[in-house]
Design an enzyme around this catalytic site. Structure first.
Site, PDB file in Angstrom:
ATOM      1  N   GLU A  45       0.839  -1.201   0.000  1.00 46.17           N
ATOM      2  CA  GLU A  45       0.000   0.000   0.000  1.00 46.17           C
ATOM      3  C   GLU A  45       0.878   1.257   0.000  1.00 46.17           C
ATOM      4  O   GLU A  45       1.884   1.331   0.708  1.00 46.17           O
ATOM      5  CB  GLU A  45      -0.892  -0.018   1.245  1.00 46.17           C
ATOM      6  CG  GLU A  45      -1.811   1.186   1.387  1.00 46.17           C
ATOM      7  CD  GLU A  45      -2.668   1.115   2.652  1.00 46.17           C
ATOM      8  OE1 GLU A  45      -3.586   1.938   2.787  1.00 46.17           O
ATOM      9  OE2 GLU A  45      -2.416   0.230   3.503  1.00 46.17           O
ATOM     10  N   LYS A 118      -9.277   3.026  -2.241  1.00 48.63           N
ATOM     11  CA  LYS A 118      -9.578   2.407  -0.938  1.00 48.63           C
ATOM     12  C   LYS A 118     -10.902   2.931  -0.391  1.00 48.63           C
ATOM     13  O   LYS A 118     -11.129   4.146  -0.328  1.00 48.63           O
ATOM     14  CB  LYS A 118      -8.432   2.710   0.023  1.00 48.63           C
ATOM     15  CG  LYS A 118      -8.488   1.992   1.366  1.00 48.63           C
ATOM     16  CD  LYS A 118      -7.221   2.304   2.157  1.00 48.63           C
ATOM     17  CE  LYS A 118      -7.162   1.564   3.470  1.00 48.63           C
ATOM     18  NZ  LYS A 118      -5.917   1.871   4.214  1.00 48.63           N
ATOM     19  N   CYS A 155      -5.696  -2.970   2.021  1.00 43.03           N
ATOM     20  CA  CYS A 155      -5.563  -3.068   3.475  1.00 43.03           C
ATOM     21  C   CYS A 155      -6.906  -3.111   4.219  1.00 43.03           C
ATOM     22  O   CYS A 155      -7.553  -4.142   4.246  1.00 43.03           O
ATOM     23  CB  CYS A 155      -4.684  -1.932   3.994  1.00 43.03           C
ATOM     24  SG  CYS A 155      -3.863  -2.344   5.572  1.00 43.03           S
TER      25      CYS A 155
END
Length: 570
Positions: A45, A118, A155
């Site tokens: 990430e 994200k 994540c």
């Protein structure tokens, strides 16, 4: 017929803000992946910028450099034809809300093939992503690569499969798209027990959705935070079938055929142990990596530590010697008229065992001169707490003199028990650029010293230091227990008050039981109330202390943000 599908997990150690250096690391890993016939190379990430850039993301010139870096990466993909690079990067957006998104970009042959933003932005504990980023839309992103349908997550998007923390479940949405394989890129900070938590969570999600996945994590120290790596691959039926080494960079290519992971040549993978690192070994490796990267990234090659002959400075010296080499560590012993001969002797033996240089700089005359000046100016003797704190501040000044003169990073030596209740002197033993053991309770300091000795097969840290009763040696006959309850009692109460539900497993059960025992008596409740007050009224000291390496679920610093000027009546 499609060639064998191979995927390279590039567990890298990016430096925040070092766009050029991070590109070089990614390019080298991609060349290796290409040479091994991979179809996909996966980076962590925000791999382009390093995690976490903080308010660098508010700087227009930094964002311009990010865009230039992304263009450089896009050009480099032409050197690896057919290989898809999965890169983490911030991207600008034009819409109401925050101007950036935390994105995953898939690039190949000079073109961007997929973008994914994200969705779940952690804003708790040490995380503050909502400060800079706007969440991505509630959509799944899937790309066909080498005959495989690959789905992507970033994540936190994969951490909410139980639906407890957010209203949106990106993993479930992705499962609806029926990919052959899930790829998740991560910058998951390390703390005690986190390795096992990651495995359990993603094994459960993989089994629930019947989706194989690869989890690629960042490694390395960044300020207080350490990333341990331990990237892995999960089979829905078998659980974790591959795990990369921890606390180091690693580039591994796996095969993926008929829904099963193999090695790059198509052979069965060796069995992965289910045992995470024992706590003391975890602490050792976390601290060594944290110091090594902190020093390197801040431009230091050498450190200095005040060697009191006590256990905290001894442990700090031993860990620093392992991280940087004993030739790069200097200890300074600064005896006063209250210092025991044994403390100086113990420092000598310790530094001899560790193979590092020890310098003696007595402070008796300096303290005496301060006493004379104090009495002349203020018509009162220098005594009591004022005299005790002065000794610590004189020592802190000497250590900073050495740091300034010779370019060494000063390491502070306070542990979590003492920092919690303010058993330290501001501008004295709190001086320094980094604290190695500030997230270790005192009882853990003893345990880690014993672990280092057992691991070395000899007394690195003399047993005389480990076995002696703790004392600041700032007054005649002084002992820590003059001001504090015994450390086993104090630590159990502190763990409950500071970490509480963040404790895990057996430690949680033990702490709850011991805390309940204290609550059951009048004296115990009074002790708990006293410790609560000590924690609260020393917040101002912690706010001014150097950063400490995070080891546990809740560390002082960004992970525990409490007001200074407040009333704590609960």
């Amino acid at each position: 017929m499609n060639p064998p599908f191979r995927i390279t997990l590039a567990q890298l150690n990016p430096t925040v803000g070092d766009i050029a250096g991070n590109i070089t690391r990614m390019h080298e890993a991609a060349q290796r992946a290409y040479a091994e016939g991979a179809s996909l190379v996966v980076f962590p990430e925000l791999s382009l910028t390093g995690y976490y850039p903080g308010d660098l993301l508010d700087e227009a010139r930094f964002l311009d450099r990010v865009e230039q870096g992304l263009a450089e990466l896009l050009s480099l993909t032409r050197t690896t034809p057919g290989l898809h690079w999965v890169v983490g990067t911030p991207l600008r957006r034009e819409a109401p809300g925050k101007p950036l998104q935390n994105c995953l970009v898939v690039m190949a042959d000079g073109a961007i093939k997929l973008r994914y933003a994200k969705q779940l932005l952690p804003t708790y504990n040490i995380f503050d992503e909502r400060r800079h980023f706007e969440p991505g839309p509630d959509v799944a992103r899937v790309l066909r690569v080498g005959g495989m349908q690959v789905g992507f997550l970033i994540c936190e998007d994969g951490w909410n499969d139980t639906g407890k923390d957010y209203a949106v479940n990106p993993f479930e949405r992705l499962a609806d798209a029926v990919p052959d394989l899930v790829v998740t890129i991560n910058a998951s900070p390390s703390s005690l027990g986190k390795q096992a938590v990651r495995r359990q969570l993603f094994e459960a999600a993989s089994a629930r959705h019947q989706l194989p996945l690869v989890y690629v994590n960042q490694v390395g120290g960044q300020d207080q935070i350490i990333y341990d790596g331990f990237s892995f691959a999960v089979d829905p039926a078998a659980g974790v079938v591959f795990e990369a080494e921890g606390f180091d960079e690693a580039v591994h290519t796996l095969g993926f055929t008929d829904g099963r992971f193999t090695d790059a040549q198509g052979s069965e993978l060796p069995v992965v142990t289910n045992e995470p690192l024992p706590p003391m070994e975890f602490y050792r490796r976390q601290i060594v990596l944290g110091l090594r990267d902190y020093a390197r990234r801040c431009g230091f090659s050498k450190v200095v530590v005040g060697s009191s002959g006590g256990i905290d400075s001894a442990l700090t010296l031993a860990l620093a010697a392992e991280a940087l080499g004993p030739e790069n560590v200097v200890g300074i012993t600064m005896p006063s008229k209250f210092s025991s001969a044994g403390s100086v002797d113990d420092s000598v033996i310790l530094c001899r065992n560790l193979g590092l240089r020890l310098i003696e700089h007595p402070i008796r005359n300096l303290v005496a001169a301060y006493g004379e000046g104090f009495e002349t100016a203020f018509d009162a003797p220098l005594q009591g707490l004022t005299l005790e704190n002065l000794q610590a501040r004189v020592r802190g000044t000497i250590l900073m003199e050495y740091s300034n003169a010779f370019g060494h990073l000063l390491l502070t030596t306070g542990n979590k028990s003492e920092i919690s209740v303010g058993y330290c002197t501001l501008y004295g033993d709190t001086n320094g650029g980094l604290g190695l053991i500030g997230d270790l309770y005192k009882t853990e300091v003893f345990d880690l010293c014993r672990h280092l000795n057992a691991r070395a097969g000899r007394e690195l840290i003399p047993c005389a230091i480990i076995d002696k009763e703790p004392s600041a040696e700032l007054a005649p006959g002084q002992r820590d227990t003059d001001s504090l309850p015994p450390y086993p009692v104090l630590d159990a109460i502190l763990k409950q008050l500071i970490e509480g539900d963040r404790l895990g497993g057996e430690e949680r059960e033990t702490v709850v039981r011991e805390f309940a025992h204290h609550q059951a008596s009048v004296d115990g409740r009074a002790l708990i109330a006293r410790i609560k007050r000590m924690i609260a009224r020393n917040e101002y000291k912690r706010r001014q202390a150097p950063p400490i390496l995070r080891l546990r679920g809740r560390a002082f610093g960004s992970g525990r943000q409490m007001p200074i000027a407040a009333t704590y009546d609960f």
